[in-house]
Enzyme design. Structure first.
Site, PDB file in Angstrom:
ATOM      1  N   LYS A  55       6.589 -33.194 -19.252  1.00 10.19           N
ATOM      2  CA  LYS A  55       6.339 -34.235 -20.245  1.00 10.19           C
ATOM      3  C   LYS A  55       7.431 -34.330 -21.317  1.00 10.19           C
ATOM      4  O   LYS A  55       7.618 -35.376 -21.928  1.00 10.19           O
ATOM      5  CB  LYS A  55       4.991 -33.991 -20.919  1.00 10.19           C
ATOM      6  CG  LYS A  55       3.777 -34.224 -20.026  1.00 10.19           C
ATOM      7  CD  LYS A  55       3.523 -35.695 -19.799  1.00 10.19           C
ATOM      8  CE  LYS A  55       2.190 -35.940 -19.126  1.00 10.19           C
ATOM      9  NZ  LYS A  55       1.916 -37.385 -18.938  1.00 10.19           N
ATOM     10  N   SER A  80      -4.276 -34.779 -23.591  1.00 11.53           N
ATOM     11  CA  SER A  80      -5.107 -33.584 -23.470  1.00 11.53           C
ATOM     12  C   SER A  80      -4.317 -32.309 -23.685  1.00 11.53           C
ATOM     13  O   SER A  80      -4.895 -31.235 -23.770  1.00 11.53           O
ATOM     14  CB  SER A  80      -5.765 -33.537 -22.082  1.00 11.53           C
ATOM     15  OG  SER A  80      -4.783 -33.369 -21.076  1.00 11.53           O
TER      16      SER A  80
END
Length: 327
Positions: A55, A80
């Site tokens: 990410k 999350s």
């Protein structure tokens, strides 16, 4: 930006932007894994990326292109865990304020890391609240730039650099296998992979309990599934993205579905046999290979992305208990 602007050239530009900021992660192999799968398997270790997940690539590619005015105002994201950490770290490195909207049941290790990077964390109930709506309200109220987890051209291009590196190291892959949450990683990787190696076969992997992309591709339209539970907390997006879905329609051969038990077995195998700590979401691809969920692999060269390594210690402890101990 429109869909047509997510090109191989944009991914190459993202790679140059990330060159001195993201880690070039290694590729790992295991003779035992090869024997189980019946193929040569190459694992791209994004669990060793900054923040422990791929990410970071997309977050840096987007935030790095913000104007000075946008940087001064700050950014907001919803996640999350791994995207949360990525945005928080990128913001810290670029000296930008960051607000992260996270579910209350996020793994404690991910909450702690996000706060540790200096971000303001706002918690919500994933069963009752709309995280995107909360982030948009904060964006409008505080003038923050929204950094979505997957459905943005700069995010997709940044994630596509995984395949760019992978195929530079292992150029003759027959398959590329990657987990699917919202589809940002596999979309960017499939654009890059098919530009470099047109005949490569792209296979996505989802939990059986969060099979929104599988259903969407089968029905030819975006399908939303009810919020579900799985140990693969990073793969629980209820629907593919507006931008990612058409890319997946164009590039994916199939989507394999795996159970939590199969994911846990893959986590155990990689830690014990390969000495790699991989979180459940990151292990989904290997789980599909080990469980025989991807046909046509025998004798092939298969690349699989280990997307992250941020696993809650208590969950890891439960997964490491052998099947015999659970009888």
């Amino acid at each position: 930006m429109e869909m047509s602007e997510i090109t191989f050239q944009e991914i190459q530009t993202a790679a140059r932007r990330l060159e001195k900021n993201a880690h070039r992660t290694p590729v790992a192999t295991s003779d035992q894994l090869n024997d189980i799968v019946g193929a040569e398997v190459f694992c791209k270790c994004e669990n060793l990326q900054r923040v422990g997940a791929f990410k970071f690539r997309g977050a840096f590619n987007l935030i790095g292109q913000l104007s000075e005015a946008q940087r001064e105002s700050g950014v907001v994201a919803f996640s999350s865990g791994n995207h949360a950490q990525a945005v928080a770290l990128v913001a810290k490195r670029l000296k930008i304020p960051a607000v992260i909207v996270m579910p209350r049941d996020s793994p404690a290790v991910k909450l702690a890391a996000t706060r540790g990077y200096g971000a303001e964390v706002i918690l919500y109930d994933r069963l009752k609240d709309n995280r995107e709506a909360i982030a948009k309200q904060l964006s409008e109220k505080r003038g923050l730039t929204l950094v979505p987890p997957f459905d943005h051209p700069h995010i997709i291009a940044g994630q596509g650099t995984v395949a760019l590196e992978f195929l530079a190291d292992i150029p003759d892959l027959d398959f590329l296998v990657a987990p699917i949450g919202g589809g940002g990683l596999i979309s960017g990787c499939s654009i890059a992979a098919h530009a470099i190696r047109p005949g490569i076969r792209i296979v996505g992997v989802e939990p059986e309990t969060a099979n929104d992309t599988f259903l969407s591709l089968k029905q030819g339209k975006i399908i939303s599934t009810p919020l579900s539970r799985s140990i693969a907390d990073g793969l629980l997006s209820p629907a593919p993205g507006r931008l990612t879905f058409p890319v997946m329609q164009q590039h994916l051969e199939s989507v394999a579905l795996v159970t939590d038990a199969e994911i846990a077995e893959a986590v155990r195998f990689m830690l014990i046999r390969m000495k790699l700590l991989v979180e459940p979401s990151g292990a989904a691809g290997v789980a599909a290979l080990m469980a025989g969920k991807v046909p046509g692999l025998r004798g092939k060269r298969v690349g699989v992305v280990l997307t992250g390594g941020n696993v809650d210690p208590s969950l890891l402890g439960m997964m490491l208990i052998s099947k015999d101990d659970n009888r």
